[in-house]
Design an enzyme around this catalytic site. Sequence first.
Site, short mmCIF file in Angstrom:
data_model
loop_
_atom_site.label_atom_id
_atom_site.label_comp_id
_atom_site.label_asym_id
_atom_site.label_seq_id
_atom_site.Cartn_x
_atom_site.Cartn_y
_atom_site.Cartn_z
N SER A 87 1.49 -9.35 -0.61
CA SER A 87 1.55 -8.40 -0.67
C SER A 87 1.56 -7.77 0.82
O SER A 87 2.19 -6.75 0.92
CB SER A 87 -0.09 -7.85 -1.12
OG SER A 87 -1.30 -9.00 -0.60
N LYS A 133 0.84 -1.16 0.65
CA LYS A 133 -0.01 0.15 -0.14
C LYS A 133 1.17 1.42 0.36
O LYS A 133 0.13 2.76 -0.83
CB LYS A 133 -0.83 0.06 1.35
CG LYS A 133 -1.48 -1.10 1.62
CD LYS A 133 -2.67 -0.26 0.27
CE LYS A 133 -3.96 -1.81 -0.24
NZ LYS A 133 -5.08 -1.55 -1.49
N GLU A 176 -9.83 5.65 3.12
CA GLU A 176 -10.05 4.77 3.22
C GLU A 176 -9.65 3.90 3.45
O GLU A 176 -7.81 4.03 3.50
CB GLU A 176 -11.67 4.71 2.62
CG GLU A 176 -10.93 3.05 1.23
CD GLU A 176 -10.62 3.66 0.97
OE1 GLU A 176 -9.78 5.41 0.45
OE2 GLU A 176 -9.18 3.64 -0.39
#
Lengths: 262, 395
Positions: free
Chosen positions: B377, B89, B111
Site C-alpha cells: 500500500s 491514499k 485527518e
Amino acid sequence: MENRINQLFKEKQNNILSVYFTAGYPKLQDTEEVIIELEKSGADLIEIGIPFSDPVADGPTIQKSSDKALKNGMSMKLLFGQLKDIRQKVKLPLVLMGYFNNVLQYGVEEFCRKANEIGIDGIILPDLPLEVYEHEYRTYFEQNNLRNIFLITPQTHDERIRKIDELSNGFIYMVSSSSTTGAKSSVTQHQEAYFKRIQEMNLKNPRLIGFGISNNTTFVNSCRYSNGAIVGSAFIKALSNEGSISQNVKKFVDFIRLPEEN
Amino acid sequence: MSYHVDQNGYYGRFGGAFIPEMMYPNVDELRNRYLEIIESEEFRKEYTDLLRDYVGRPSPLYFSNRLSQQYGAQIYLKREDLNHTGSHKINNTVGQILLAKRLGKHRIIAETGAGQHGVATATVCSREGLQCIVYMGALDVSRQAPNVEKMKMLGAEVRPVYSGNQTLKDATNEAIRDWINHPEDTHYIIGSVVGPHPYPDMVARFQAIISQEMRQQLKEKTGFELPNAVIACVGGGSNAAGAFYHFLDDKAVKLIAVEAAGKGIDTGESAATTALGKTGVLHGSKSLLMQTEDGQIIEPYSISAGLDYPGIGPMHANLYETGRAQFMSVTDEETLEAAYNLTEKEGIIPALESAHALAALEKLKFTSGEVVVVNISGRGDKDMETYLKHFHAKQ
C-alpha cells in the site's frame, strides 16, 4: 404520573433555564450535590451528562470535564447507582445526555427501563439518528415515559424540522449556531433570522436554545425567541472555580438569571 | 449475499450514519449526490486522466521471484508504493477533491495518522489551489516528521491534536469537530473506509481501481481470471477495501485482511480490532470497535501510525462477520522482520503498514502454483527512523 418535562412547560413558558453538567465532575461523588444545588438555586431543568471518551459534538470545556469524570471512575452503572434515590431529593425534570455508544453497550432497552425506574424524564443522544430512533428504539422510550430530545441547527431544513416536531413530545433543542458546545456566541443577525424562522413555524413542541449561552445577555436574547435556554460549558467552568459546589452553583445561576449591575 | 453497501448505507448490520444533527446537512448532501457525480462521464474522464497522468497509474503488478521461492506460491506485489505521494491514499484524495469542487466547497479538512493521507490531501489541494487543514495526533506529528514537513511545503496547515492518545482516532475527532463548526464551505476528505455513510462506500469506490487493475494485469501476465488469494493490511481498511473490491463476489478468491497486533493481542498494546473489539458506534458508523464494557473507546497501539486505530470500516466488519474475509494479525516484531525480508529479497522498502500484509505470508500455507497478490500500500520512506532504530538495535 405526568412526565415532568411536559409538566414544566405547562406551568412555565418563558425564561426556562436548563443546565447541563458532566456526571462525576469535578469529583466522582459530586453528581447528586450538583443536582440538588441546581434545584435550590432556581434552575428549571437539569441535563446530566454521561461522559464519553470521544465526544465529537463537544468543545474543549466539556471534553475536559468528560475526561476528568472518566478518570474519576465514572461509568453508566455507577451513575445509575448515584441517582438511585434522587427522586426523594429533587422534583425538577431530569434529562440524561450522552453519546449513543455508551447506551448501546448498556443495552438500549435496559437503559430506558433503568432511567424510568430512577425517575429520569428525557434523553438526549445527539448521535442517535432520527431514523434509527424511529424504527428501532422509539418503543423503548415510549414504554418508559421518556421524552427523546432532538437537536435542530440553522442548517436543518423545514421539512426535517416538521418531522422532528412530529416525533418529539418534550421540547426541541435548538442549537444556536452550527458549532460544537462552548463556542463563543453573541446573537448575530444571521442567528436572529434563524430564531425567527423557527418561531414562525408554530411547532407543537416548546423550544430551548443551547450552545454558546454563557451569560445573562445571551440567555435573555435566546429567551426572546424561545421558551428558554440551555447552559453547559459556562456552568462546567463555574464548577471548576474555588469554593463549595453550593456557592458556585448559586453564584452561577444568579449570574445567568440576573442582569449585570452597572 | 451482497458485500456492498445497501441503499440505507449498511453492510449487513454495520454502517449507517450515526451523526449529530450539526453534521446532517453536509452528510446528507454527499449521500444524495456522490453517485450521480462520480458516475458521470465527465467526472470519470477527469478522474481517470488524473490517475494516469498525475498519480502514475496503473501501478505495476510485480512478480516477486524470490518471495515466491521463499513461500512456495506465485507471489505478486501490487505496487501502490509507486504512486505519486508514495501510497494508495492519493487514489481517494484525487477523487474526493474533484467531488468537493463540484459541491462548491473551497475549504478542505482531513485527518491523518502516518501522514500519508495528509500528504495526499495537501497534494491535491495544492493542485486545485484550495485551502487545506490537516489534523494530526501530536504523537504522530513527532513520529512522522518528514510527512509533516511535506504537508507544510505543500501549503497545508497541520494542526497537532493533543487529546486522547494523540493519534489517528483523536485527529479524526478533531476533524469532525472542525466540520461541525464549518457547516457550509468545507469538505471533509476522510482517508479511510470509515465515517458515516456514504464515506465508506465512496472511499472504497475510489480505491477500487487497485483491484480493477489487479484483475486486468493478472490476466495479462498469467492468463488467470482470478488469483487464489489477495492480502492487505487493515487499519480503517481503505487499501484492503480497494484490493478486495472487485473480488468480493468471486468466492474462489480468498481475501486476507491483516491487522496490527502491536506488541501482541493480549498485551493491552494492540490494534487488532476483530480479535479485541465488539459492535459499537464511533466516528459516525456502527462497526467493530475496541472498547470497554462501558462503551469507552480503548486507545489502540501499533508501531505503524497508519494502523493505530481502534476500529475497522463497516464493510470490513461485515466481511469478518460473514466469514467472506479471513482476518489475522501480526505483531510489530513480525512486521519489522517482513519489511527487512522484502528489502533484502527485492530491494523494496515497504511502509510499516504494508509490511503487516507481508508478514502474513509467514503464517499462511500455500500449495505451489497458487497465485497470491499482496498489496504494497505504501513505501517506507516515512518509516526510516523506526527501521534504522530496529536495525541498529539488532547489530
